[in-house]
Design a protein around this motif. Structure first.
Motif, PDB file in Angstrom:
ATOM      1  N   ILE A   1      -6.382 -10.782   8.294  1.00 18.74           N
ATOM      2  CA  ILE A   1      -5.418 -11.866   8.532  1.00 18.74           C
ATOM      3  C   ILE A   1      -4.527 -11.990   7.303  1.00 18.74           C
ATOM      4  CG2 ILE A   1      -5.120 -14.325   9.031  1.00 18.74           C
ATOM      5  CD1 ILE A   1      -7.954 -14.271  10.271  1.00 18.74           C
ATOM      6  N   LEU A   2      -3.252 -11.634   7.476  1.00 16.44           N
ATOM      7  CA  LEU A   2      -2.317 -11.697   6.349  1.00 16.44           C
ATOM      8  C   LEU A   2      -1.724 -13.096   6.220  1.00 16.44           C
ATOM      9  CD1 LEU A   2      -1.194  -9.671   4.236  1.00 16.44           C
ATOM     10  CD2 LEU A   2       0.833  -9.471   5.678  1.00 16.44           C
TER      11      LEU A   2
ATOM     12  N   ASP B   1      -2.294 -16.761  13.784  1.00 17.68           N
ATOM     13  CA  ASP B   1      -2.535 -15.794  12.719  1.00 17.68           C
ATOM     14  C   ASP B   1      -1.632 -14.588  12.913  1.00 17.68           C
ATOM     15  OD1 ASP B   1      -4.572 -17.370  11.653  1.00 17.68           O
ATOM     16  OD2 ASP B   1      -6.113 -16.404  12.885  1.00 17.68           O
ATOM     17  N   VAL B   2      -1.245 -13.981  11.793  1.00 19.95           N
ATOM     18  CA  VAL B   2      -0.504 -12.716  11.830  1.00 19.95           C
ATOM     19  C   VAL B   2      -1.363 -11.693  11.103  1.00 19.95           C
ATOM     20  CG1 VAL B   2       1.609 -11.513  11.184  1.00 19.95           C
ATOM     21  CG2 VAL B   2       1.721 -13.924  11.860  1.00 19.95           C
ATOM     22  N   PHE B   3      -1.689 -10.588  11.788  1.00 20.92           N
ATOM     23  CA  PHE B   3      -2.575  -9.582  11.220  1.00 20.92           C
ATOM     24  C   PHE B   3      -1.788  -8.517  10.467  1.00 20.92           C
ATOM     25  CE2 PHE B   3      -4.735 -11.008  15.205  1.00 20.92           C
ATOM     26  CZ  PHE B   3      -5.711 -11.762  14.576  1.00 20.92           C
ATOM     27  N   LYS B   4      -2.417  -7.942   9.468  1.00 21.70           N
ATOM     28  CA  LYS B   4      -1.765  -6.944   8.609  1.00 21.70           C
ATOM     29  C   LYS B   4      -1.317  -5.737   9.430  1.00 21.70           C
ATOM     30  CE  LYS B   4      -2.356  -4.324   4.337  1.00 21.70           C
ATOM     31  NZ  LYS B   4      -1.108  -4.804   3.744  1.00 21.70           N
TER      32      LYS B   4
ATOM     33  N   GLU C   1       9.406  -4.155  -2.075  1.00 25.94           N
ATOM     34  CA  GLU C   1       8.134  -3.619  -1.581  1.00 25.94           C
ATOM     35  C   GLU C   1       7.217  -4.743  -1.087  1.00 25.94           C
ATOM     36  OE1 GLU C   1       6.482  -1.096  -4.567  1.00 25.94           O
ATOM     37  OE2 GLU C   1       8.223   0.236  -4.613  1.00 25.94           O
ATOM     38  N   PRO C   2       7.698  -5.560  -0.142  1.00 24.33           N
ATOM     39  CA  PRO C   2       6.887  -6.688   0.343  1.00 24.33           C
ATOM     40  C   PRO C   2       5.805  -6.233   1.319  1.00 24.33           C
ATOM     41  CG  PRO C   2       8.924  -6.557   1.585  1.00 24.33           C
ATOM     42  CD  PRO C   2       8.984  -5.454   0.554  1.00 24.33           C
ATOM     43  N   GLU C   3       4.840  -7.115   1.537  1.00 19.13           N
ATOM     44  CA  GLU C   3       3.815  -6.864   2.556  1.00 19.13           C
ATOM     45  C   GLU C   3       4.186  -7.538   3.876  1.00 19.13           C
ATOM     46  OE1 GLU C   3      -0.501  -6.518   0.698  1.00 19.13           O
ATOM     47  OE2 GLU C   3       0.500  -8.324  -0.002  1.00 19.13           O
ATOM     48  N   LEU C   4       4.901  -8.675   3.792  1.00 19.44           N
ATOM     49  CA  LEU C   4       5.299  -9.417   4.983  1.00 19.44           C
ATOM     50  C   LEU C   4       6.808  -9.647   4.953  1.00 19.44           C
ATOM     51  CD1 LEU C   4       4.626 -11.211   7.521  1.00 19.44           C
ATOM     52  CD2 LEU C   4       4.345 -13.116   5.923  1.00 19.44           C
ATOM     53  N   VAL C   5       7.471  -9.334   6.058  1.00 23.11           N
ATOM     54  CA  VAL C   5       8.909  -9.583   6.188  1.00 23.11           C
ATOM     55  C   VAL C   5       9.130 -10.504   7.382  1.00 23.11           C
ATOM     56  CG1 VAL C   5      11.161  -8.576   6.708  1.00 23.11           C
ATOM     57  CG2 VAL C   5       9.613  -7.412   5.139  1.00 23.11           C
ATOM     58  N   ILE C   6       9.841 -11.609   7.130  1.00 26.29           N
ATOM     59  CA  ILE C   6      10.209 -12.529   8.212  1.00 26.29           C
ATOM     60  C   ILE C   6      11.612 -12.160   8.657  1.00 26.29           C
ATOM     61  CG2 ILE C   6      10.581 -14.940   8.837  1.00 26.29           C
ATOM     62  CD1 ILE C   6       8.617 -15.550   6.437  1.00 26.29           C
ATOM     63  N   ALA C   7      11.713 -11.659   9.874  1.00 24.16           N
ATOM     64  CA  ALA C   7      13.009 -11.233  10.417  1.00 24.16           C
ATOM     65  C   ALA C   7      13.497 -12.315  11.370  1.00 24.16           C
ATOM     66  CB  ALA C   7      12.857  -9.899  11.137  1.00 24.16           C
TER      67      ALA C   7
ATOM     68  N   ARG D   1       5.482   2.167   5.361  1.00 21.78           N
ATOM     69  CA  ARG D   1       4.979   1.288   4.293  1.00 21.78           C
ATOM     70  C   ARG D   1       3.908   0.306   4.746  1.00 21.78           C
ATOM     71  NH1 ARG D   1      10.150  -0.228   0.504  1.00 21.78           N
ATOM     72  NH2 ARG D   1      11.218   1.789   0.572  1.00 21.78           N
ATOM     73  N   GLY D   2       3.593   0.293   6.047  1.00 23.08           N
ATOM     74  CA  GLY D   2       2.572  -0.637   6.552  1.00 23.08           C
ATOM     75  C   GLY D   2       2.998  -2.085   6.480  1.00 23.08           C
ATOM     76  N   ILE D   3       4.304  -2.337   6.621  1.00 20.11           N
ATOM     77  CA  ILE D   3       4.829  -3.703   6.513  1.00 20.11           C
ATOM     78  C   ILE D   3       4.467  -4.509   7.754  1.00 20.11           C
ATOM     79  CG2 ILE D   3       6.994  -5.038   6.510  1.00 20.11           C
ATOM     80  CD1 ILE D   3       8.139  -2.855   4.673  1.00 20.11           C
ATOM     81  N   THR D   4       4.198  -5.777   7.552  1.00 19.10           N
ATOM     82  CA  THR D   4       3.919  -6.718   8.643  1.00 19.10           C
ATOM     83  C   THR D   4       5.180  -7.529   8.902  1.00 19.10           C
ATOM     84  OG1 THR D   4       1.635  -6.872   7.865  1.00 19.10           O
ATOM     85  CG2 THR D   4       2.384  -8.574   9.410  1.00 19.10           C
ATOM     86  N   TYR D   5       5.513  -7.714  10.181  1.00 18.61           N
ATOM     87  CA  TYR D   5       6.713  -8.475  10.544  1.00 18.61           C
ATOM     88  C   TYR D   5       6.359  -9.748  11.295  1.00 18.61           C
ATOM     89  CZ  TYR D   5       9.758  -4.448   9.516  1.00 18.61           C
ATOM     90  OH  TYR D   5      10.431  -3.434   8.894  1.00 18.61           O
ATOM     91  N   LEU D   6       6.994 -10.846  10.893  1.00 23.85           N
ATOM     92  CA  LEU D   6       7.059 -12.041  11.728  1.00 23.85           C
ATOM     93  C   LEU D   6       8.475 -12.031  12.284  1.00 23.85           C
ATOM     94  CD1 LEU D   6       6.094 -14.728  12.887  1.00 23.85           C
ATOM     95  CD2 LEU D   6       6.681 -15.824  10.723  1.00 23.85           C
ATOM     96  N   PHE D   7       8.601 -11.618  13.540  1.00 23.05           N
ATOM     97  CA  PHE D   7       9.910 -11.368  14.141  1.00 23.05           C
ATOM     98  C   PHE D   7      10.299 -12.569  14.997  1.00 23.05           C
ATOM     99  CE2 PHE D   7      13.035  -9.466  16.935  1.00 23.05           C
ATOM    100  CZ  PHE D   7      13.658  -8.510  16.148  1.00 23.05           C
TER     101      PHE D   7
END
Length: 432
Positions: free
Chosen positions: A24-25, A51-54, A188-194, A220-226
């Motif tokens: 859980i990121l 929750d947003v998962f990695k 180089e973020p782990e989470l990007v809010i688009a 890069r294994g980035i997680t998105y909250l789209f």
């Protein structure tokens, strides 16, 4: 009461793991976001939890004004939480935090904004815009290293190194959005809010920007909250989808699960609104219209409940039981109905009349049915007037105003009765 300051100074390497082994990121727990104070306060987000998962793309969809962007801005700490908390890797990041934790969160969570023109500094060159985060966090040792990083990321988003000396107004909308993506990805973020990153772009450019974002996710294994309102796009890029209506999260499920088994009527209305790329079919499509008055939450309060298959739906106990039994049948739910163009004219007219009646009902719904405290207060001061006004409000479907007048009148008569009773008692004692 304000929350105590979070004294954690650094983020852990990994976040907590759920029962299915997913990291859980990002986690929202009973988040309320309110604007204004007192009677003018607007509760934009109500008790939001998800929750947003990695490594996944979690999409938040809903109509304009539903609270999607408000949640995104709360994650980057622009909008404060009135209640609840936001956790990143299991660490609370909402409210007051230490300076070191604050810097880590800023670097780890980046945002791509909806309007590529307004989100870029028109007075700065592309080189400075992309490099600003590198300067602030000192993410390079030499000038040559900074230039190399900037040139690499600008090429990865499909632009050329010679574009670095230009200004944002010299680019098209799609190119500006690529600059915004480069500015976020260079950190180089782990989470990007688009936040609706493609809504301001031409249709021909949208696919390019989405493919670019998916490429970064894969590499890069980035997680998105789209954040979006277009379900037709969301379906093909999302792992899971959350549906929000007027600040309430009404449904959360995996993308195909949501489209095959849309339980909440608002979700069905969003799916039915997706345009069909066939003019004849689109012409004969019957829209499913969501009517919030079908829910009776006066006594049995709603909750977001898992009905199985990691499918969460917002409803009271009665509705949840209906959703569970409907899902147990495992039959796909049809949200789009195509009217038969060869049907008799009178049948088509009946359906049109029915749609017009629904539209008329929605338009005729009272917009000033607020249940204002002033109505309660005036009914308390003048109980007979409140007793007369209450049935009039009820007759014209002003239910909140009816309840306010009724409540004020009852309390007013009770107080008046008590005063008269005391007066008679004192009068009796004086006579005796």
């Amino acid at each position: 009461m304000p929350k105590e300051m979070n004294t954690v100074s650094h983020l852990p390497e990994h976040g907590p793991v759920d029962e299915n082994g997913r990291e859980i990121l990002l986690s929202l727990k009973n988040v309320d976001i309110t604007f204004g104070k007192g009677d003018t306060a607007v509760r934009a987000v109500k008790n939001a939890s998800f929750d947003v998962f990695k490594g996944e793309t979690f999409s938040l969809v809903g109509e304009s004004g539903s609270g999607k962007t408000t949640i995104g801005r709360a994650v980057i700490r622009v909008n404060p939480c009135a209640a609840g908390e936001i956790q990143y890797k299991g660490v609370r990041i909402s409210g007051k935090t230490t300076k070191s934790l604050d810097r880590e969160v800023i670097r780890n969570i980046q945002m791509v904004f909806q309007d590529p023109a307004a989100s870029l500094n028109e007075r700065a060159t592309v080189d400075y815009i992309v490099s600003e985060g590198l300067y602030n966090f000192k993410l390079f040792e030499t000038e040559a290293e900074r230039v190399a990083k900037v040139e690499k990321i600008i090429e990865e988003v499909g632009l050329l190194p010679e574009h670095l000396t230009r200004y944002p107004h010299e680019f098209s909308g799609g190119q500006r959005q690529r600059i915004g993506i480069a500015r976020a990805m260079v950190m180089e973020p782990e989470l990007v809010i688009a936040d609706e990153p493609i809504s301001a772009l031409d249709v021909s450019i949208r696919a390019q920007v989405l493919n670019l974002m998916k490429k970064f996710q894969k590499e890069r294994g980035i997680t998105y909250l789209f954040i979006a309102h277009d379900l037709s796009v969301v379906r093909f890029i999302s792992d899971r989808i959350g549906v929000i209506y007027k600040g309430d999260i009404v449904e959360i499920a995996e993308a195909e699960e949501l489209f095959n088994f849309p339980m909440h009527p608002y979700t069905r209305s969003l799916i039915s609104a997706i345009p069909i790329p066939d003019p004849q079919l689109e012409k004969n499509k019957v829209l499913f219209t969501y009517d919030p008055s079908v829910h009776d939450y006066s006594e049995d309060k709603p909750e977001l409940v898992d009905i199985g298959h990691n499918h969460f739906v917002y409803g009271n106990k009665k509705e949840i039981e209906e959703y569970k039994s409907l899902r147990a049948k495992n039959e796909k739910i049809k949200s789009v109905i195509i009217r038969d163009p060869n049907a008799p004219e009178e049948v088509k007219m009946t359906e049109e009349e029915e749609l017009n009646e629904n539209a008329k009902y929605i338009l005729d719904a009272p917009i000033h049915d607020t249940g204002s405290k002033w109505l309660t207060f005036l009914s308390f001061l003048l109980p007979p007037l409140g007793l007369i006004a209450a049935p009039i409000f009820r007759r014209f479907n002003y239910i909140r105003n009816y309840k306010a007048c009724k409540k004020g009148a009852i309390v007013g008569f009770s107080v008046l009765g008590a005063i008269i009773g005391l007066f008679l008692l004192f009068l009796l004692l004086a006579v005796i």
